[in-house]
Scaffold this motif. Structure first.
Motif, short mmCIF file in Angstrom:
data_model
loop_
_atom_site.label_atom_id
_atom_site.label_comp_id
_atom_site.label_asym_id
_atom_site.label_seq_id
_atom_site.Cartn_x
_atom_site.Cartn_y
_atom_site.Cartn_z
N ALA A 40 0.43 38.83 61.56
CA ALA A 40 -0.18 40.19 61.90
C ALA A 40 -1.29 39.55 63.04
CB ALA A 40 -1.05 40.56 61.10
N ALA A 41 -1.74 38.34 63.05
CA ALA A 41 -2.89 38.17 63.92
C ALA A 41 -2.37 37.81 65.54
CB ALA A 41 -3.45 36.77 63.60
N THR A 42 -0.96 37.66 65.58
CA THR A 42 -0.46 37.50 66.80
C THR A 42 0.12 38.61 67.56
OG1 THR A 42 1.83 37.05 65.88
CG2 THR A 42 0.48 35.19 66.10
N LYS A 43 -0.15 40.05 67.02
CA LYS A 43 0.27 41.35 67.31
C LYS A 43 -0.70 42.24 67.89
CE LYS A 43 4.10 41.28 63.88
NZ LYS A 43 4.93 42.10 62.92
N ASN A 44 -0.34 42.92 68.73
CA ASN A 44 -1.06 44.08 69.20
C ASN A 44 -1.19 45.23 68.13
OD1 ASN A 44 1.03 45.13 70.19
ND2 ASN A 44 0.85 44.68 72.15
N ASN A 45 -1.99 46.24 68.34
CA ASN A 45 -1.80 47.49 67.46
C ASN A 45 -0.45 47.92 67.65
OD1 ASN A 45 -4.42 47.97 66.52
ND2 ASN A 45 -5.20 48.50 68.40
N ALA A 46 0.36 48.03 68.59
CA ALA A 46 1.60 48.51 68.63
C ALA A 46 2.61 47.94 67.76
CB ALA A 46 2.17 48.76 70.18
N GLY A 47 2.52 46.45 68.10
CA GLY A 47 3.30 45.48 67.29
C GLY A 47 3.02 45.37 65.72
N LEU A 48 1.84 45.85 65.26
CA LEU A 48 1.39 45.88 64.08
C LEU A 48 2.23 47.06 63.20
CD1 LEU A 48 -2.41 45.18 63.86
CD2 LEU A 48 -0.48 43.71 62.75
N PHE A 49 2.35 48.25 64.05
CA PHE A 49 2.68 49.46 63.47
C PHE A 49 4.32 49.92 63.72
CE2 PHE A 49 -1.93 49.90 63.36
CZ PHE A 49 -2.03 50.10 61.93
N MET A 50 4.56 49.27 64.98
CA MET A 50 5.87 49.79 65.50
C MET A 50 6.63 48.49 66.30
SD MET A 50 5.22 53.33 67.25
CE MET A 50 3.72 52.62 68.23
N GLY A 51 6.43 47.45 65.70
CA GLY A 51 6.99 46.08 66.21
C GLY A 51 8.36 45.83 65.81
N THR A 52 9.07 45.12 66.62
CA THR A 52 10.66 44.91 66.52
C THR A 52 10.66 43.75 65.27
OG1 THR A 52 10.35 43.17 68.27
CG2 THR A 52 10.73 45.53 68.77
N GLY A 53 9.86 42.95 65.12
CA GLY A 53 10.02 41.88 64.14
C GLY A 53 9.72 42.35 62.68
N GLY A 54 9.09 43.58 62.63
CA GLY A 54 8.93 43.93 61.33
C GLY A 54 7.38 43.34 60.76
N PRO A 55 6.89 43.77 59.54
CA PRO A 55 5.73 43.19 59.16
C PRO A 55 5.78 41.57 58.75
CG PRO A 55 6.86 44.42 57.41
CD PRO A 55 7.65 44.59 58.37
N MET A 56 6.99 41.13 58.48
CA MET A 56 6.70 39.58 57.99
C MET A 56 7.42 38.59 59.36
SD MET A 56 5.53 39.86 55.41
CE MET A 56 5.53 38.29 54.57
N TRP A 57 7.48 39.14 60.42
CA TRP A 57 7.99 38.43 61.52
C TRP A 57 7.49 38.68 62.67
CZ3 TRP A 57 9.72 33.80 60.99
CH2 TRP A 57 10.37 33.22 62.11
N PHE A 58 7.28 37.77 63.65
CA PHE A 58 6.58 37.78 65.10
C PHE A 58 7.10 39.03 65.82
CE2 PHE A 58 6.23 33.50 63.70
CZ PHE A 58 4.68 33.53 63.64
N ASP A 59 6.22 39.50 66.52
CA ASP A 59 6.72 40.82 67.57
C ASP A 59 7.24 40.00 68.98
OD1 ASP A 59 7.28 43.52 68.32
OD2 ASP A 59 5.35 43.15 69.57
N LYS A 60 8.10 40.81 69.83
CA LYS A 60 8.50 40.00 70.97
C LYS A 60 7.17 39.80 71.59
CE LYS A 60 9.43 44.65 73.17
NZ LYS A 60 10.52 45.52 73.57
#
Length: 294
Positions: A40-60
């Motif tokens: 979660a520390a590696t995501k922005n607000n969009a990645g936290l709630f609508m990310g492609t990697g899901g809650p347990m994996w990194f966003d693009k």
């Protein structure tokens, strides 16, 4: 006879497998929240709630460095002031609580004085009192003496550690031989020299344990600073991040800083991890130094 041995070996093997499975479950139970925080520390607000990697994996989009930069500029970088405050409260409170616990535990274990059992029973009684129950009385006392809304309102109550005193007393009784202290006194060593040169090296593992527990307790302290502090510049990291969380929970139209909360929480964990890693060698060293030939 052979059948009984084979049966016993199968039962033993089954117990080992069950124990390993249980251990893996426990490891996952404790590791998964930490893993989520790292991700979660590696995501922005969009990645936290609508990310492609899901809650347990990194966003693009890897936003860790962007989040750290935003922490530096958001509200004039007050996050780093909160982090410094937590370090100050934890170090001063941890060192002070450890010093008092070592001296009190050593005194209870190795000296005979009037009222020793009564005083130690008071310490044991203090263990039964939840720390949250003492926050309001502490707030009233600090207000009476004019220390409310100062760093001392957080540090002074942290210097008392009944559990640390109890732990040091038990350790000194079980691991600090009276014969060694008597030998030092016979050789002409005074009480201070006996304490610092003979007793203290043997007490290193317990001292390290009490110090780590005191630092973690001060670092995670939330309710007391929340009550006794009003100046946001004096907040520790726990109170500061909670305020940001309450702000983000306020609803639509309010600035959302969930990315800063998760990134800030991740950074706040790093000092504790480093403390445990660097102090491990003192644990082992102290155990070796405390070895006594019979």
């Amino acid at each position: 006879m052979k059948q009984n041995i084979d049966k016993g070996q199968k039962i033993n093997k089954g117990h080992q497998i069950a124990a390993k499975v249980f251990m893996v479950i426990c490891i996952l139970y404790f590791i998964l929240p930490v893993w989520w925080l790292i991700v979660a520390a590696t995501k922005n607000n969009a990645g936290l709630f609508m990310g492609t990697g899901g809650p347990m994996w990194f966003d693009k989009h890897f936003a860790l460095w962007d989040n750290i930069k935003e922490l530096t500029t958001y509200q004039d970088g007050i996050y780093w002031r909160w982090l410094f405050n937590s370090l100050l409260y934890a170090l001063v409170g941890g060192v002070g609580a450890t010093a008092l616990s070592v001296m009190a535990g050593y005194g209870f274990a190795k000296f005979r004085f009037r009222g020793r059992k009564v005083y130690f029973n008071i310490v044991l009684g203090a263990l039964m009192i939840p720390t949250t129950a003492l926050v309001i009385p502490t707030f009233i006392i600090m207000t009476k003496i004019g220390m409310n809304d100062t760093i001392w309102a957080v540090i002074l109550p942290s210097l008392l550690s009944p559990f640390g005193t109890y732990l040091m007393r038990v350790y000194c009784q079980s691991s600090l031989p009276d014969e060694m202290m008597e030998a030092a006194r016979v050789d002409g060593a005074g009480e201070l020299r006996t304490f610092f040169q003979v007793s203290l090296p043997i007490m290193t593992p317990a001292i390290t344990t009490v110090f780590l527990l005191s630092v973690v307790n001060c670092w995670n302290n939330y309710f007391l600073p929340q009550v006794v502090l009003a100046n946001t510049k004096l907040f520790p990291i726990t109170v500061g991040l909670t305020q940001w969380q309450a702000k983000s929970n306020a609803g639509a139209g309010v600035e959302q800083v969930w990315n800063l909360i998760t990134c800030g929480a991740f950074i706040s964990v790093i000092p504790l991890v480093l403390a445990f890693l660097f102090l491990q060698r003192y644990w082992v060293g102290g155990i070796t130094a405390g070895a006594v030939k019979q």
